[in-house]
Write a protein that holds these residues in place. Structure first.
Motif, PDB file in Angstrom:
ATOM      1  N   SER A  90      21.575 -26.585 -87.409  1.00 34.25           N
ATOM      2  CA  SER A  90      22.295 -27.808 -87.779  1.00 34.25           C
ATOM      3  C   SER A  90      21.522 -28.736 -88.699  1.00 34.25           C
ATOM      4  CB  SER A  90      22.665 -28.589 -86.522  1.00 34.25           C
ATOM      5  OG  SER A  90      21.497 -29.102 -85.891  1.00 34.25           O
ATOM      6  N   VAL A  94      23.684 -32.591 -86.990  1.00 35.49           N
ATOM      7  CA  VAL A  94      23.960 -32.761 -85.558  1.00 35.49           C
ATOM      8  C   VAL A  94      23.964 -34.237 -85.158  1.00 35.49           C
ATOM      9  CG1 VAL A  94      21.582 -32.681 -84.678  1.00 35.49           C
ATOM     10  CG2 VAL A  94      23.443 -31.749 -83.284  1.00 35.49           C
ATOM     11  N   THR A 157      29.442 -24.250 -80.837  1.00 38.41           N
ATOM     12  CA  THR A 157      28.244 -25.050 -81.075  1.00 38.41           C
ATOM     13  C   THR A 157      27.364 -25.018 -79.831  1.00 38.41           C
ATOM     14  OG1 THR A 157      29.430 -26.516 -82.592  1.00 38.41           O
ATOM     15  CG2 THR A 157      27.387 -27.368 -81.620  1.00 38.41           C
ATOM     16  N   ILE A 170      25.468 -24.483 -85.195  1.00 36.32           N
ATOM     17  CA  ILE A 170      26.776 -25.020 -85.571  1.00 36.32           C
ATOM     18  C   ILE A 170      27.527 -24.022 -86.441  1.00 36.32           C
ATOM     19  CG2 ILE A 170      25.959 -27.410 -85.462  1.00 36.32           C
ATOM     20  CD1 ILE A 170      25.884 -27.368 -88.572  1.00 36.32           C
ATOM     21  N   GLU A 175      32.295 -28.029 -87.142  1.00 32.74           N
ATOM     22  CA  GLU A 175      32.036 -29.300 -87.819  1.00 32.74           C
ATOM     23  C   GLU A 175      33.330 -29.892 -88.358  1.00 32.74           C
ATOM     24  OE1 GLU A 175      28.755 -30.848 -87.825  1.00 32.74           O
ATOM     25  OE2 GLU A 175      28.967 -29.341 -86.256  1.00 32.74           O
TER      26      GLU A 175
END
Length: 284
Positions: A90, A94, A157, A170, A175
């Motif tokens: 990430s 994140v 995730t 991720i 996202e």
């Protein structure tokens, strides 16, 4: 903690805070970048899906990085995806998840953020401050982050172990779910929480406003959070999350990259894709 310096003009030389995690071998095996990536698009607007598929593919042609893309435009009923289910470290992206977890926790306990939490959240998002992120990550705990991910449907995730939040795994698809939660009414984050998160993403310092905002229409309100990280394997990870609202715009863009030789090359890839997306949506 490592920091990388890039410039706003060349997108490779002004002070910005990078994600800090231990350099470690054994990162997940990356798929070799394809010269003709299979971009999938669908749209309610005639011809738009084909244009986006063509122009995103062209933007990625000749690149060496593994790139994942996700686009959701509510105005035209458009969605595009490329490698949206593949995992990436990430880096600092994140931090948006950390913020959303904090806001949901406060919401569930019917309280406002404390002055300390607000100060840490602001530094974490607007300056990509690593120490602020570590403090909030420790306060919340992985269990609380996991609870948010489950509520958000971000099932692909996985939080980084042993406090290594920058190694959270991720996907572009997850996202995109996060960005959708921030930009539309939902049962996970209330209106005040969404507005607060978007406000901070709109106030990111100028030196960190590269990536998905490249080529955005002047009439759009830009919200962004980027991440960048170099490791011993698979080179640079360079990512950008963007939400574009106001002035008739209502879309979100995620571009994730790794196997970049330099940070600048990762930024260039993201910005080429983003310019193609903005241009096609603006002309629709």
């Amino acid at each position: 903690m490592g920091h990388t310096r890039i410039s706003r003009r060349a997108v490779a030389a002004a002070a910005v805070a990078g994600v800090a995690v231990p350099v470690a071998a054994g990162a997940a095996t990356a798929e070799a970048a394809s010269a003709t990536p299979r971009v999938s698009c669908a749209s309610a607007a005639p011809g738009l899906a084909a244009e986006l598929q063509r122009d995103i593919t062209k933007a990625l042609a000749g690149g060496t990085a593994r790139t994942a893309v996700s686009l959701h435009d509510r105005t035209t009923g458009t969605a595009c995806a490329l490698r949206a289910d593949q995992h990436f470290d990430s880096a600092s992206t994140v931090k948006v998840t950390v913020l959303a977890t904090l806001l949901r926790d406060a919401q569930q306990h019917h309280r406002h953020l404390t002055s300390r939490e607000a100060r840490l959240a602001t530094a974490m998002i607007t300056k990509s401050d690593n120490d602020a992120t570590t403090a909030l990550w420790k306060q919340l705990g992985v269990a609380e982050v996991d609870d948010f991910l489950a509520a958000a449907g971000m099932n692909h995730t996985t939080p980084g172990a042993a406090g290594a939040w920058g190694l959270t795994q991720i996907t572009a698809g997850d996202e995109q779910k996060l960005l959708d939660l921030l930009t539309t009414p939902n049962a996970v984050l209330g209106g005040n929480a969404r507005a607060y998160a978007l406000k901070l993403m709109n106030q990111v310092v100028p030196s960190q406003r590269w990536g998905t905002p490249a080529g955005a229409p002047d009439s759009a309100v830009v919200h962004v959070k980027n991440g960048w990280l170099s490791r011993a394997t698979h080179g640079w990870r360079v990512h950008s999350l963007g939400a574009f609202t106001g002035g008739g715009h209502d879309y979100t863009v995620t571009v994730l990259t790794d196997d970049d030789k330099t940070m600048a090359s990762g930024i260039a890839t993201i910005q080429a894709v983003s310019r193609a997306i903005h241009q096609d949506l603006d002309a629709a």
